[in-house]
Design an enzyme around this catalytic site. Structure first.
Site, PDB file in Angstrom:
ATOM      1  N   LEU A   1       3.139  20.354 -23.506  1.00  0.00           N
ATOM      2  CA  LEU A   1       2.589  19.486 -22.465  1.00  0.00           C
ATOM      3  C   LEU A   1       1.771  18.345 -23.057  1.00  0.00           C
ATOM      4  CD1 LEU A   1       2.222  18.830 -19.506  1.00  0.00           C
ATOM      5  CD2 LEU A   1       0.330  20.477 -19.405  1.00  0.00           C
TER       6      LEU A   1
ATOM      7  N   GLU B   1     -29.844   1.859  -6.594  1.00  0.00           N
ATOM      8  CA  GLU B   1     -30.735   0.812  -6.105  1.00  0.00           C
ATOM      9  C   GLU B   1     -31.713   1.356  -5.067  1.00  0.00           C
ATOM     10  OE1 GLU B   1     -26.630  -1.245  -6.565  1.00  0.00           O
ATOM     11  OE2 GLU B   1     -27.431   0.789  -6.361  1.00  0.00           O
TER      12      GLU B   1
ATOM     13  N   SER C   1      -4.617  32.012 -31.449  1.00  0.00           N
ATOM     14  CA  SER C   1      -5.315  30.746 -31.680  1.00  0.00           C
ATOM     15  C   SER C   1      -6.833  30.848 -31.567  1.00  0.00           C
ATOM     16  CB  SER C   1      -4.824  29.699 -30.674  1.00  0.00           C
ATOM     17  OG  SER C   1      -5.125  30.088 -29.347  1.00  0.00           O
TER      18      SER C   1
ATOM     19  N   HIS D   1     -27.696   5.571  -3.481  1.00  0.00           N
ATOM     20  CA  HIS D   1     -27.296   4.939  -4.726  1.00  0.00           C
ATOM     21  C   HIS D   1     -28.516   4.622  -5.583  1.00  0.00           C
ATOM     22  CE1 HIS D   1     -23.123   3.488  -3.089  1.00  0.00           C
ATOM     23  NE2 HIS D   1     -23.292   4.798  -3.020  1.00  0.00           N
TER      24      HIS D   1
ATOM     25  N   THR E   1      -0.004  27.555 -21.778  1.00  0.00           N
ATOM     26  CA  THR E   1      -1.366  27.887 -22.218  1.00  0.00           C
ATOM     27  C   THR E   1      -1.950  29.021 -21.402  1.00  0.00           C
ATOM     28  OG1 THR E   1      -1.774  25.636 -23.005  1.00  0.00           O
ATOM     29  CG2 THR E   1      -3.710  26.963 -22.468  1.00  0.00           C
TER      30      THR E   1
END
Length: 377
Positions: A310, A60, A176, A58, A204
């Site tokens: 959608l 730290e 499109s 992490h 799509t």
């Protein structure tokens, strides 16, 4: 204990740097939050770090390693409360105690039930001065998906839309490509790279032979950030309630896919993509149930790139947290396809949005908007 104005300014300054570091994990930390840490001793930054990806140290820990012995009696600035539990890595709160820091400043408490204040409590019990709430708004904005998943059991849902000035997304024929220009398409690539999941629908995929992958050449990032973005591609989720998309579609050939459906899995899918059966609503996938299932898998952020049906369903059901709308300087005419499939009879039914940002992107415009309460039916 109240802070002096001078100390408050210093805290904000160093926390701003910690947030800058945390943003380096924009593309990679899923399902973990993006976290940065700065360690300061006697007015000098002696260590910095940020969390790169799950399973790795992490922020730290990186900062403490950089600081070494200089961490003793220093102040650690961290954008999220240090963890207090064993996960993939040991507790960061224990690492800070062992390093001998004198003070820890956190931007916010961690909403993860496994932490939820216990990290700061662990530090206080060890005699370390703790303070929380510095630049909390900025810290929350950086991890909206993680926070929503922890607090509500749902991912943050962003819907990307592209339209002409007259509000059309495609010609009547379905053509499109392309409404917007290269700069806008590059911005969309970065949105994909940030997301845990890119979600689309059967319409799509069938109409556009869509793949919805992240393409390095179009990201518009420097080499370091391009490498980070490409190191963790988002999971692509196909909402296909009736399993209409054939398995030889380009979408399935472009990488791992999760298919969300509400019908029994057909035999040919046995060796195909992973399928998730969710409840159906009038023959369609229950989108709320789908989002809950994705959150249970650790999904923080969902980018919806779909057609008007959608995308309209997400909008009508009040499931959208943010719209990213790209507007091109062209007209597609009255027979063009609408932005959303969302029939509204009266002005009073029109959902209200708050535009939070509008900026030029190449020759196009990018509008960021959030639904106001009761914007969904």
């Amino acid at each position: 204990m109240s802070l002096s104005p001078e100390q408050a300014v210093l805290d904000a300054h160093y926390m701003a740097r910690a947030l800058e570091l945390a943003r380096k994990g924009l593309y990679t930390t899923h399902p973990n939050p993006r976290v940065g840490c700065v360690i300061v001793r006697d007015g000098e930054v002696v260590g910095e770090g940020w969390h790169v990806r799950t399973g790795e140290p992490h922020a730290e820990v990186h900062a403490l390693r950089a600081a070494g012995a200089k961490a003793r009696d220093a102040t650690a600035y961290v954008t999220l409360e240090p963890c207090s539990h064993h996960g993939h890595t040991p507790p960061c709160a224990d690492a800070l105690v062992t390093a001998g820091v004198a003070r820890v400043v956190a931007a916010m408490q961690d909403p993860n039930p496994e932490v939820a204040g216990r990290g700061l409590q662990r530090l206080a019990q060890a005699g370390i001065a703790v303070h929380s709430g510095v630049l909390e708004g900025e810290a929350r904005a950086l991890n909206r998906g993680f926070l929503k998943r922890m607090e509500h059991g749902l991912p943050f849902v962003r819907v990307k839309l592209a339209m002409s000035l007259d509000g059309r997304t495609a010609m009547e024929s379905g053509e499109s490509q392309w409404i917007t220009g290269p700069a806008a398409r590059s911005a969309v690539q970065r949105l994909r790279a940030e997301a845990s999941v890119v979600l689309t629908g059967a319409d799509t995929v069938l109409a556009d032979d869509a793949r919805l992958t992240v393409r390095a050449a179009e990201l518009g990032l420097d080499a370091e950030n391009t490498a980070l973005a490409m190191s963790r591609p988002p999971l692509r989720v196909l909402v296909d309630g009736r399993l209409r998309v054939p398995l030889d579609a380009p979408f399935f050939k472009a990488g791992p896919v999760l298919v969300a459906t509400c019908v029994a899995i057909e035999e040919q899918y046995a060796t195909g993509p992973e399928c998730l059966i969710v409840p159906g609503l009038e023959g369609q996938v229950d989108l709320h149930a789908l989002l809950q299932a994705l959150a249970a898998r650790g999904v923080n952020d969902v980018l919806v790139e779909a057609g008007p049906r959608l995308a309209g369903a997400f909008a009508r059901q009040g499931l959208v947290d943010e719209y990213q709308i790209f507007i091109a300087g062209k007209f597609l005419g009255s027979t063009g396809r609408p932005l959303l499939d969302w029939p509204l009879a009266q002005m009073k039914d029109a959902p209200q949005l708050k535009i939070t940002e509008m900026r030029a992107v190449g020759d196009d415009w990018r509008v960021t908007a959030i639904p106001l309460p009761n914007a969904g039916v």
